[in-house]
Scaffold this active site. Structure first.
Site, PDB file in Angstrom:
ATOM      1  N   GLU A  52       0.821  -1.208   0.000  1.00 41.17           N
ATOM      2  CA  GLU A  52       0.000   0.000   0.000  1.00 41.17           C
ATOM      3  C   GLU A  52       0.854   1.256   0.000  1.00 41.17           C
ATOM      4  O   GLU A  52       1.965   1.262   0.537  1.00 41.17           O
ATOM      5  CB  GLU A  52      -0.947   0.056   1.221  1.00 41.17           C
ATOM      6  CG  GLU A  52      -2.203  -0.771   1.086  1.00 41.17           C
ATOM      7  CD  GLU A  52      -2.124  -2.068   1.863  1.00 41.17           C
ATOM      8  OE1 GLU A  52      -3.104  -2.823   1.851  1.00 41.17           O
ATOM      9  OE2 GLU A  52      -1.063  -2.333   2.475  1.00 41.17           O
ATOM     10  N   THR A  53       0.309   2.286  -0.612  1.00 36.58           N
ATOM     11  CA  THR A  53       0.872   3.632  -0.596  1.00 36.58           C
ATOM     12  C   THR A  53      -0.247   4.579  -0.200  1.00 36.58           C
ATOM     13  O   THR A  53      -1.378   4.445  -0.679  1.00 36.58           O
ATOM     14  CB  THR A  53       1.421   4.019  -1.984  1.00 36.58           C
ATOM     15  OG1 THR A  53       2.470   3.109  -2.342  1.00 36.58           O
ATOM     16  CG2 THR A  53       1.961   5.435  -2.000  1.00 36.58           C
TER      17      THR A  53
END
Length: 283
Positions: A52-53
């Protein structure tokens, strides 16, 4: 068409759910994402190649301290656990001051999520489950086949949806969980989290593994959203005490530790976070 040049934005990479740097679940955080489109965020999240970002933005709800958008390499999530803790850690480290004493309030696709400082360790209030209950017989058989285990070894299987559409699977021991060699192709589109009680390590109550077919990671190192849903399930059914510690990432060489507690009807999911990379990115 006018070309808009990228600008320098503060950027952190944070290790979440481990007190040992580089032994938890990494998260990329763009600290000032104002002005970026969803397409630009998705493209950057695909490029970072992490599970995830996240992107910190000004809140639209006056009760919130900041707004968060969460992207995997291929889609946006309304909520996820390790991005919540890592982003709150980064927001505070970057000078954020909460509006309310004792809590950071995050605005995200799932609504408002409170994050508290629990003795130096951040913990988020698990969002309510939007789908909860036993899986049907066909799905249960698919789950057992995908885990390559006899159906009789699946003590329970339940939908645990709080953003990601998890199915929780309970086995009889942590050793069984660690021994799994799942058939990811047989999972189809199912996201499966497996949990079993730990009897050999006095500091750990459960072992957890989560599998995400189609995701670049396949097995997630440490998963806050699943652990939050599993806590509702296990504590509510009397299978877990009001406070416990789950280990995750063991089979990936990680040392994830998820600290769970129930307080006044709420489930709190906590973990340590450490900033490992600090700099800027052109976006």
């Amino acid at each position: 068409m006018t070309f808009k040049a990228p600008r320098s934005r503060p950027f952190h990479q944070v290790d979440v759910f481990s007190s040992e740097p580089y032994r938890g679940n990494p998260l990329a955080v763009v600290v000032d994402a104002e002005g970026l489109s969803g397409r630009q965020m998705q493209q950057f999240a695909n490029w970072t190649n992490l599970s995830e970002t996240t992107f910190l933005l000004p809140p639209t709800d006056p009760r919130a301290d900041y707004r968060l958008r969460i992207f995997t390499g291929s889609e946006e999530f309304p909520f996820a656990g390790h991005p919540t803790l890592g982003s709150a850690h980064t927001w505070l480290e970057s000078g954020g001051v909460p509006k309310a004493d004792g809590f950071v309030v995050q605005e995200c696709g799932a609504g408002l999520v409170r994050v508290k400082n629990d003795g130096g360790r951040l913990a988020f209030a698990g969002p309510p489950l939007t789908r909860f209950g036993p899986v049907d017989g066909t799905t249960r058989r698919q789950v057992a086949a995908a885990l390559r285990r006899p159906e009789a070894e699946v003590l329970d299987a339940s939908w645990l949806v709080n953003g990601p559409e998890w199915i929780g699977v309970l086995l009889s021991s942590a050793a069984q969980v660690r021994a799994l060699q799942p058939d990811l192709a047989a999972m189809g589109s199912l996201k499966i989290g497996v949990i079993g009680p730990e009897r050999d390590d006095p500091g750990i109550d459960f072992e957890v593994r989560t599998f995400i077919p189609g995701d670049a990671m396949m097995e997630d190192p440490v998963t806050g959203s699943f652990n939050a849903g599993a806590a509702h399930w296990l504590i509510g059914s009397g299978r877990a005490p009001d406070q416990y510690v789950a280990a995750q990432g063991t089979m990936l060489g990680r040392a994830g530790r998820v600290h769970v507690s129930a307080d006044g009807g709420e489930i709190w999911v906590g973990g340590d976070s450490t900033t490992c990379i600090r700099g800027s990115v052109l976006l």
